[in-house]
Design a protein around this motif. Structure first.
Motif, short mmCIF file in Angstrom:
data_model
loop_
_atom_site.label_atom_id
_atom_site.label_comp_id
_atom_site.label_asym_id
_atom_site.label_seq_id
_atom_site.Cartn_x
_atom_site.Cartn_y
_atom_site.Cartn_z
N TRP A 144 33.27 6.87 -36.94
CA TRP A 144 33.66 6.78 -38.33
C TRP A 144 32.33 6.87 -39.25
CZ3 TRP A 144 37.22 1.77 -38.30
CH2 TRP A 144 38.38 2.36 -37.81
N ASN A 147 31.36 10.50 -38.82
CA ASN A 147 32.45 11.32 -39.82
C ASN A 147 32.06 11.68 -41.10
OD1 ASN A 147 34.93 12.76 -39.52
ND2 ASN A 147 36.05 10.81 -40.16
N ASN A 289 35.43 1.52 -41.98
CA ASN A 289 36.68 2.38 -42.30
C ASN A 289 37.07 2.21 -43.87
OD1 ASN A 289 38.99 3.97 -41.96
ND2 ASN A 289 40.41 2.10 -41.68
N THR A 292 34.44 3.83 -46.12
CA THR A 292 34.64 5.34 -46.08
C THR A 292 35.77 5.74 -46.88
OG1 THR A 292 33.65 5.45 -43.55
CG2 THR A 292 34.84 7.38 -44.49
N HIS A 293 37.14 4.88 -46.73
CA HIS A 293 38.17 5.47 -47.45
C HIS A 293 37.79 5.31 -48.77
CE1 HIS A 293 41.54 6.50 -45.18
NE2 HIS A 293 41.08 5.33 -44.14
N GLN A 375 40.24 9.75 -39.93
CA GLN A 375 39.83 8.38 -39.59
C GLN A 375 40.45 7.97 -38.14
OE1 GLN A 375 36.87 8.38 -41.06
NE2 GLN A 375 37.28 6.23 -41.84
N ARG A 422 45.17 15.02 -42.66
CA ARG A 422 44.72 13.87 -43.40
C ARG A 422 45.25 13.92 -44.77
NH1 ARG A 422 40.24 14.63 -46.34
NH2 ARG A 422 39.06 16.30 -46.33
#
Length: 445
Positions: A144, A147, A289, A292-293, A375, A422
């Motif tokens: 992640w 990413n 996570n 990142t979102h 993700q 996604r």
């Protein structure tokens, strides 16, 4: 010469026999060259040195499987009728698969989170599976973090393991020289890794593609060589041992009075520390996570995606590509620093051999195979790849061969990753309403 058969339901397949025979001939030669030199001969220990053991039968069967697999591809996929695709998927099937993928993506996250929360308490969970799940969660967190750099910003980074190493050595050195605890070193390790991400970002501002990959690869090797040769400070090849273990808010996981089991009135068990480490890395991965979102929906996240699509257009829109790249490297490196700090406290020992280029390649493979920018794809790819290593551990020298073949097959049939779709960063919910209002105003005028 072409042979037409009626094996297809709607259109006849056409087999170009000379072309297929030529392709199979060269496939056989390539397979003999590769497997004849790697599988047919094996070095074994013998009196006075090494000797060769011949395994021509094993090499023959492997070559035969490769050639038959190539032939099956020609029969079922690559041979086609004129003007038609080799395999035609009905529109209804495509629509059903797309709807299933959307529902799977919507419910997979909560289901996987619930499974992760109850996993340590399942009757079938032992020390081995718990330790393997901790390793998988570590790579999920690293995936992640990478990413952000590769999947969102589109910056190819082959030296991501350097930030991982910086986080691990930051905690080990701070604990050794200053006696700091894990909870104090965790944010410091992330800050130091982010700082080095900015240092890496400045020299590569004008680079892209292969040139960027070469520079990041060199950065990763520079960090490893420095750790290996700075013997007086980092311990050199001997590494740093005796890295302090984390405590449960000051309560150590030790036997006797004042320990975790004694404080909560439990029977002492070595699994308590493992369960705590499991939930610790799970919490760190979930934080990665969530952050990142959130960043994807902020202007900086949309700037990363604009940079990934077209850097020139991104610059023409007035975006500062310098700050966009530096923030991607810094935030991605910060999460790698957190993961490195956890790695050091879990192992209790760090050395340069744990941070080689193979680690960077493995993390990048997780991001690419899972689907860049996805993700959920990183989670699936981490479970498949890290769990796959353990599944084929008994295969010994064939493990990497099987693993490499599986990766090639995935990239052939799923070139955009296991989960290529996604959720978009933003939605235009008022698009139809605005359009209708504009039409009504136009008609009124």
């Amino acid at each position: 010469m072409a042979v037409v058969t009626n094996s297809a339901p709607h259109a006849a397949r056409r087999f170009d026999v000379p072309k297929i025979a030529k392709d199979l001939f060269f496939t056989t030669l390539i397979a003999i060259g590769i497997f004849g030199s790697t599988i047919a001969f094996e070095t074994v220990s013998a009196a006075g040195g090494l000797s060769l053991r011949y395994r021509f039968d094993t090499a023959f069967y492997v070559i035969l499987v490769v050639v038959l697999g190539r032939l099956l591809l020609w029969i079922f996929f690559w041979s086609k009728a004129p003007g038609q695709a080799a395999v035609t998927v009905p529109a209804g099937v495509k629509k059903s698969l797309r709807a299933f993928g959307e529902k799977f993506g919507r419910f997979a996250g909560p289901v996987l989170l619930l499974l992760a929360l109850v996993f340590p308490f399942l009757p079938t969970t032992d020390r081995y599976f718990l330790d393997l799940s901790i390793l998988i969660l570590t790579y999920i967190m690293l995936g992640w973090g990478l990413n952000i750099v590769v999947g969102l910003a589109g910056l190819l980074d082959l030296g991501y393991v350097a930030f991982y190493a910086i986080g691990a050595y930051s905690y080990a050195l701070l604990a050794q020289y200053f006696g700091l605890s894990f909870w104090m070193c965790l944010p410091l390790a992330g800050i130091l890794a982010a700082f080095w991400g900015i240092i890496l970002g400045f020299p590569v501002l004008r680079l892209r593609g292969d040139y960027l990959a070469i520079v990041t690869l060199a950065f990763g090797e520079i960090i490893r060589v420095v750790l290996l040769n700075w013997y007086q400070f980092t311990g050199g090849p001997n590494g740093i041992s005796g890295v302090p273990r984390p405590s449960f808010f000051g309560i150590p996981f030790t036997r006797g009075e004042g320990g975790f089991a004694d404080t909560f009135g439990l029977a002492f068990s070595s699994s308590h520390r493992m369960i705590f480490l499991y939930f610790l890395i799970l919490a760190l991965a979930l934080i990665t996570n969530v952050v990142t979102h959130r960043l994807r929906r902020l202007p900086i996240g949309r700037a990363w995606e604009a940079l990934r699509e077209d850097e020139i257009a991104c610059r023409s829109l007035g975006l500062n590509t310098t700050s966009v790249k530096l923030t991607a490297f810094a935030i991605g490196g910060m999460f790698a620093g957190f993961a490195g700090s956890f790695f050091a406290t879990r192992q209790g020992f760090v050395s340069p051999e744990s941070f080689t280029f193979i680690e960077s390649a493995l993390i990048l493979a997780i991001v690419v195979l899972g689907g860049m920018g996805s993700q959920l794809g990183v989670v699936v790819a981490s479970v498949v790849m890290i769990g796959g290593f353990e599944l084929f551990r008994e295969a010994e020298q064939y493990r990497m061969l099987i693993f490499g073949l599986a990766m090639v097959m995935i990239m052939v049939w799923r070139p955009r990753g296991l989960i290529s779709s996604r959720v978009p960063s933003i939605f235009l919910k008022e698009k139809k309403k605005v359009s209708a209002d504009m039409v009504a105003q136009g008609e009124g005028h």
